[in-house]
Write an enzyme that holds these catalytic residues in place. Structure first.
Site, mmCIF file in Angstrom:
data_model
loop_
_atom_site.group_PDB
_atom_site.id
_atom_site.type_symbol
_atom_site.label_atom_id
_atom_site.label_comp_id
_atom_site.label_asym_id
_atom_site.label_seq_id
_atom_site.Cartn_x
_atom_site.Cartn_y
_atom_site.Cartn_z
ATOM 1 C CG HIS A 362 0.341 6.829 8.805
ATOM 2 N ND1 HIS A 362 0.113 6.002 7.729
ATOM 3 C CD2 HIS A 362 -0.525 6.444 9.771
ATOM 4 C CE1 HIS A 362 -0.835 5.146 8.053
ATOM 5 N NE2 HIS A 362 -1.241 5.386 9.277
ATOM 6 C CD GLU A 603 -6.964 -0.602 9.761
ATOM 7 O OE1 GLU A 603 -6.807 0.615 9.668
ATOM 8 O OE2 GLU A 603 -6.146 -1.338 10.344
ATOM 9 C CG ASP A 627 -5.775 2.129 6.339
ATOM 10 O OD1 ASP A 627 -5.232 2.570 5.318
ATOM 11 O OD2 ASP A 627 -5.184 1.955 7.406
ATOM 12 C CB CYS A 674 -9.537 5.029 16.419
ATOM 13 S SG CYS A 674 -9.052 3.659 15.368
HETATM 14 C C1 PEP Z 1 -7.221 4.197 10.176
HETATM 15 O O1 PEP Z 1 -6.870 3.552 9.199
HETATM 16 O O2 PEP Z 1 -8.246 4.903 10.214
HETATM 17 C C2 PEP Z 1 -6.412 4.174 11.409
HETATM 18 C C3 PEP Z 1 -6.833 4.730 12.520
HETATM 19 O O3 PEP Z 1 -5.180 3.600 11.318
HETATM 20 P P1 PEP Z 1 -3.912 4.309 10.629
HETATM 21 O O4 PEP Z 1 -4.302 5.720 10.301
HETATM 22 O O5 PEP Z 1 -2.809 4.259 11.615
HETATM 23 O O6 PEP Z 1 -3.676 3.474 9.432
HETATM 24 MG MG MG Z 2 -5.290 2.068 9.400
#
Ligand code: PEP
Ligand code: MG
Length: 754
Positions: A362, A603, A627, A674
């Site tokens: 992240h 995810e 994920d 996303c």
């Molecule tokens: C993902 O898992 O692709 C997502 C967009 O959520 P995050 O990266 O915040 O876990």
């Molecule tokens: Mg995620």
């Protein structure tokens, strides 16, 4: 043997440079195995030779002199085969080469094992015996285990030693460290080291400003710890036997010892701040205790560590980690966290370097969102030595240079110029429609988290927000934000984009997004208490958040609500139940709240197979490719060791995504992506070929993806997908996509990719 192994590794880990690390190894092994010689050869990649770099037993003058071409001699044989070689008489082996410099003729028994790190042979560890001797299996495994453990320490010692030498030199020198992945961009700036509190090993060196004040503060911290010890001892006096109470006295004596206190004071006088000087004295003490033969005394090492931690805690209380940032800050740390990054004012932050993590962590995602280059997974990063140093961060190739040379600066300027030219060229696309070359519109949305993301997202022409990560405002606070506080934050985002849609995702903490004020300790955080699981177990947190989100939308009505980490319909039903409850309560309170379109993140692999059931309950889907990739491929997105395996272009991930799109469309629901994949122009071509309805990405990637989108027709992207479908691994898919981008005249986009 285990004990020797542990102690040797500890000693090597603390060695300040490679020569000292190697001499510890050969000395310890020779003693432990009762052999006549122990030597280490390391591979010189440039000259393609194995070089004798340390020995206890052979002629010491041969160190650095004995060089064998790769593949030559027994050492070459061990390195080539990547297997141990155990011989009772070395000269009988066909690969044997006589080396007079070391007095070879006197030795018969030979045992050599390769030192391997990340599939690469770094060198060979060898023991020799005068007599003919075939080494026992136990001895072989001992050496083998030691070599495996030492590989990391050797890499680390190489780096720290090099950096140490570098820091002593006055002339500019170029020295590179490599990470495993990065976020694109190239910058030069100053290192600001961040570190977890109360962890002595993580404390960096830092110049002291006022020596006397620093010493006074240190003595006060020692005094405070002594006071605590006395209080503890007094509290325990009735419940512990006298000999155990004596332990407190021993600790107090240790605390007052000349060495510990004056050693640290000397360190401060020599120019280091008290925390750094304390780290050095405590490390020295621990080392001394660990080397003692008496098991009782050896155990005292942990008492010293504990005392060190207590003094440090006191020092940090009066001296909290600096939150003063200057221009051109490059954030450096063992494991830089999303909240540490979010604490730096964006105008100061220009780069991120972390010893752990990968481009799917992240913190890297946040860096990308801010358009800041990052290098992740720099295994050998000597964090403690870098405070205030000038660093050049090359996020394209995941490299880091300490004190860049003039030539390197010029190279960086060229990269920055090219980048600026590309960005300038891309600006022309801002007002052009986001559609394929044959006119099919595909909206491109922005991912946001920080309020500072809003302006760049609007500037690059995002048609709304496809993912607002609400956990980010939670990460930068020191307590849970209240309902009104949250409403104000969400309102700013909804208002900035209205009437365009804003997809607000409910809290997704856990995994690598830990709140300092809500600590969760788990063995497998990514498989544990994360996202919706925490929200459902804490309805008070979830309801407050949902109420704040719904109230933020009053009068705007551009909200879409997204639920993270759903793994089955049970969780979804429970979450929808709470959303309805919040909405009903607000209506009763007289608020003009609309019930928003509801979506679910795809995810967790289980829901890939439940699209139909989910579709009966929600209005849209958003694929979290980060994920989904991590869980489908069983690759921790945050682990540098396996970062090479993390690739959303893996055929299995592509098949899962296509299946979701097809099934969702069959039941009339829209699908967006996303995850980071959506912002990779190459991957976006495939998603568009699959018929994705929209893409959401960091604003830094949006115009690049738009360029790719506008350069290909639907038919071309479907053909590309058909071709990619036949390929069996991610690397082949990537190279196909890259050559298609290059053929279409979009070569400039390739460098920014993986
Ligand atoms: C993902 O898992 O692709 C997502 C967009 O959520 P995050 O990266 O915040 O876990
Ligand atoms: Mg995620």
């Amino acid at each position: 043997m285990l004990d020797i192994l542990r102690r040797t590794i500890q000693e090597v880990n603390r060695a300040p440079d490679l020569p000292r690390a190697l001499s510890i190894i050969v000395r310890c092994v020779k003693q432990a195995m009762v052999v006549d010689v122990c030597s280490v050869y390391l591979s010189d990649e440039e000259r393609r030779q194995n070089v004798l770099l340390a020995t206890d037993g052979y002629n010491p003058e041969a160190v650095g002199e004995v060089r064998m071409d790769f593949g030559r001699g027994l050492v070459g044989e061990v390195a080539r085969r990547e297997e141990p070689l155990n011989l009772d008489n070395a000269a009988d082996h066909p690969a044997y080469v006589f080396a007079s410099e070391i007095g070879e003729e006197h030795y018969h028994g030979f045992l050599g094992v390769p030192i391997v790190q990340h599939r690469k042979v770094l060198g060979v560890l060898v023991v020799r015996q005068h007599e003919r001797r075939r080494f026992a299996e136990q001895e072989e495994t001992f050496l083998f285990t030691l070599a495996a453990q030492l590989a990391g320490a050797i890499t680390h010692a190489t780096a720290s030693g090099e950096i140490d030498r570098l820091l002593r030199e006055t002339n500019e020198t170029r020295y590179a460290l490599s990470g495993v992945s990065g976020t694109p961009g190239a910058v030069i700036g100053k290192a600001h080291v961040v570190y977890p509190l109360a962890n002595l090993d993580a404390i960096p060196d830092r110049p002291v400003e006022d020596v006397e004040a620093e010493i006074a503060e240190f003595r006060a911290a020692v005094g405070a710890v002594e006071h605590d010890m006395r209080m503890m001892s007094a509290r325990m006096v009735d419940s512990l036997p006298a000999e155990d109470i004596a332990l407190f006295d021993a600790l107090i004596l240790m605390l007052r010892s000349e060495n510990l206190v004056e050693g640290t004071v000397d360190g401060v006088r020599a120019g280091n701040w008290a925390q750094g000087a304390l780290r050095d004295t405590i490390t020295e003490h621990i080392k001394a205790f660990e080397q003692m033969e008496d098991p009782y005394l050896r155990e005292r090492a942990s008492d010293v560590r504990d005392l060190g931690r207590r003094i440090l805690e006191n020092l940090q209380r009066s001296h909290p980690p600096s939150a003063e940032y200057t221009e051109n800050t490059i954030l450096v740390g063992e494991e830089v966290s999303a909240s540490q990054l979010a604490e730096v004012p964006p105008r100061y932050l220009i780069g991120v370097v972390s010893a752990r993590g990968s481009s799917a962590s992240h913190v890297a995602i946040l860096a990308r969102a801010l358009g800041i280059p990052a290098v992740m997974g720099v295994d050998a990063l000597p964090v403690g030595k870098l405070e205030g140093q000038e660093l050049a961060v090359d996020g394209y190739q995941a490299r880091l240079f300490v004190r860049p040379s003039q030539t390197l600066r010029e190279e960086f300027s060229r990269l920055q110029r090219e980048e600026a030219e590309l960005s300038e060229g891309l600006k022309k696309l801002i007002d052009l429609p986001s559609e394929t070359s044959d006119g099919v519109a595909v909206p491109l949305y922005a991912n946001t988290g920080l309020l500072t993301d809003i302006t760049p997202s609007l500037r690059c022409g995002a048609q709304g927000v496809g993912l607002y990560r609400t956990e980010v405002p939670f990460l930068v606070r020191d307590r849970f934000p209240g309902e009104e506080e949250q409403r104000t934050i969400y309102r700013q985002v909804l208002e900035a984009f209205a009437p365009a849609p804003v997809t607000v995702r409910t809290l997704d903490i856990g995994g690598d997004k830990m709140l300092s004020y809500f600590p969760v300790v788990e063995d497998n955080p990514f498989l544990g208490w994360r996202g919706i699981r925490i929200s459902l177990d804490h309805p008070e947190i979830f309801l407050t958040q949902v109420r704040a989100i719904l109230r933020a939308d009053v009068g705007l009505n551009n909200l879409q609500l997204l639920l993270p980490m759903i793994s089955g319909v049970g969780e979804l039903d429970a979450a929808i139940g709470l959303v309805k409850r919040a909405w009903e309560e607000l209506q009763k309170e007289g608020e003009q709240v609309e019930y928003p379109p509801l979506g679910v993140m795809i995810e967790v692999p289980s829901v890939v197979y439940q699209i139909e059931a989910l579709a009966q309950r929600v209005d849209f889907f958003s694929i979290g490719s980060n994920d989904l990739t991590q869980y489908l491929l069983a690759v921790d997105r945050n682990n540098a060791q396996v970062a090479e395996l993390f690739d959303a272009l893996h055929p299995a991930v592509l098949r899962a995504i296509r299946q979701v799109i097809t099934q969702a469309h069959q039941v009339g629901k829209s699908v967006s992506v996303c995850g980071e994949m959506a912002g990779d122009p190459a991957a976006a071509l495939l998603l568009l070929g699959m018929g994705i309805d929209s893409l959401s990405m960091s604003s830094a990637s949006l115009l690049r993806v738009k360029w790719a989108l506008r350069s290909f027709s639907c038919k071309q992207m479907q053909d590309l997908l058909d071709e990619a479908w036949l390929l069996e691994d991610a690397a082949a898919v990537r190279s196909l996509l890259h050559s298609s981008l290059v053929d279409a005249g979009l070569g400039g986009l390739v460098r920014a990719g993986r």
